[in-house]
Scaffold this active site. Sequence first.
Site, PDB file in Angstrom:
ATOM      1  N   GLY A 177       0.809  -1.209   0.000  1.00 60.14           N
ATOM      2  CA  GLY A 177       0.000   0.000   0.000  1.00 60.14           C
ATOM      3  C   GLY A 177       0.840   1.255   0.000  1.00 60.14           C
ATOM      4  O   GLY A 177       1.813   1.393  -0.746  1.00 60.14           O
ATOM      5  N   GLY A 178       0.484   2.195   0.895  1.00 63.02           N
ATOM      6  CA  GLY A 178       1.200   3.466   0.963  1.00 63.02           C
ATOM      7  C   GLY A 178       2.666   3.304   1.279  1.00 63.02           C
ATOM      8  O   GLY A 178       3.485   4.140   0.888  1.00 63.02           O
ATOM      9  N   GLY A 412      18.270   9.517 -34.634  1.00 62.08           N
ATOM     10  CA  GLY A 412      17.911  10.286 -33.453  1.00 62.08           C
ATOM     11  C   GLY A 412      18.540   9.742 -32.185  1.00 62.08           C
ATOM     12  O   GLY A 412      18.778  10.490 -31.229  1.00 62.08           O
ATOM     13  N   ALA A 413      18.827   8.439 -32.170  1.00 64.48           N
ATOM     14  CA  ALA A 413      19.446   7.855 -30.979  1.00 64.48           C
ATOM     15  C   ALA A 413      20.840   8.429 -30.753  1.00 64.48           C
ATOM     16  O   ALA A 413      21.285   8.574 -29.603  1.00 64.48           O
ATOM     17  CB  ALA A 413      19.509   6.336 -31.116  1.00 64.48           C
TER      18      ALA A 413
END
Length: 522
Positions: A177-178, A412-413
């Site tokens: 949980g938290g 682009g890499a």
Amino acid sequence: MQVTEENATDSRSAELLRRKEDARQGPDPAGTEKQHAKGKLTARERIELLLDEGTFHEIEPLRRHRATGFGLEAKRPYTDGVITGWGTVYGRKIFVYAHDFRIFGGALGEAHAEKIHKLMDLAAASGAALVSLNDGAGARIQEGVTALAGYGGIFRRNARNSGVIPQISVMLGPSAGGAAYSPALTDFVFMVRSTSQMFVTGPDVVQAVTGEQVTHDALGGADVHAATSGVAHFVHDDEESCLEDVRFLLSLLPANNRELPPHYPATDPADRRTPALQDLVPAGANRAYDVRDVIQELADDGEFLEVHAAWAPNIVCVLARLDGHVTGFVANQPQSLAGALDIHAAEKAARFVQMCDSFSIPIVTLVDVPGFLPGVDQEHNGIIRHGAKLLYAYCNATVPRVSVVLRKAYGGAYIVMDSRSVGADLAYAWPSNEIAVMGAEGAANVIFRREIAQSSDPDSTRARLIKEYKQELMHPYYGAERGLVDDVIDPVETREILIKSLAMLRTKNADLPMRKHGNPPL
């Protein structure tokens, strides 16, 4: 018998000693036996392993909860299930808190949370790293919303301290949980196989909602978070080796963002040549090798700490030393996906670059990338957005940055992997480098499509045009001739050149524009 002032003082001293001993001993021995039977150490045993011997100074050992109802008023143990304080690691101050699973299962209540809040504030004010040893069952249900508010206070401090002091979470038991969100907000997460798990909803809830049956380890065990989710940076088989690596990591990090990482005199000569690098990287662009072997040749004494080793293995992120100075290495890994960038690799590297930049750790980028991984799933799952995270991290980084193209750097890499155009201070390349929009075969098929199609011998024509394209646009000195590469260097001299370059850049001053904060593509 007449009670004298001296007797009263002795009595008060004895009472204090008794209470502190009760706090130190914790629950009855049966609780310790249960902890050990699960293969887990107690909170105090863990602190003793983490810190230099005899340096731990505990705060609020006598704290108790003040909750009533649901049987809590009858059970008010000292520490309230969390041990907090400070000590040293290799002589340097750190703050630490450890959940005591023997008390309320390590669950967090109001007093428990307030102790952690105070420790986090002290760590920030003192400018020292914070380590949490997590072994707790989440919020204390009997204390209701006050327990939830306690978690909120921890999360807020995690966020405020991010990039200010190193925050390290060590998962040594369940975290549900938290309780799972605080580790996720910290800089590094360690986990131990078989005994530590993290999940927002446990197996019982998963089965009730979705019908899926899953074990605790299969849902949120160490290997799942190390290789699949990427939540865990480091995984170990036992607590002893885990805590030893936490100590090693702390030795590589500064105390806070106003200090430089600790420097130690190097025993490895700064001018050591690296002839092995001539053979480690194959000349053929499609042949695989382990880029960690390259890093091992470059690093002082061949020693480094790999971060996120099991997740996104197509990129390698490590902390090492060059001439005694801590350095972050980001490197494409041709052994996995040919070193192509995908969603997870971009996110992993971006996170590492941001961490290095936060704590004044210079970055060396070793480039051997064929491009971004193609595929419908990559596009639909946001490779553009995730790739932009890495681009943003590099463009935003102000620490010294040096890149080295080992072999290929396409499309682009190439830009994203800390090219000169996005702000690398110095860019080098080995004589084997190929920097281009794409590989020669693909480029020739696009540029000379008609010529190849109209040829009486398409295969021969294609081979000739590919060779011409390589000679004209992909030769090793093309980038250097246009100022996009500062120098083409001999692999044998790489370590020496990197050390000299980073030494020159150590006084770098690069201020960002005035702004509240950027808006990265999260």
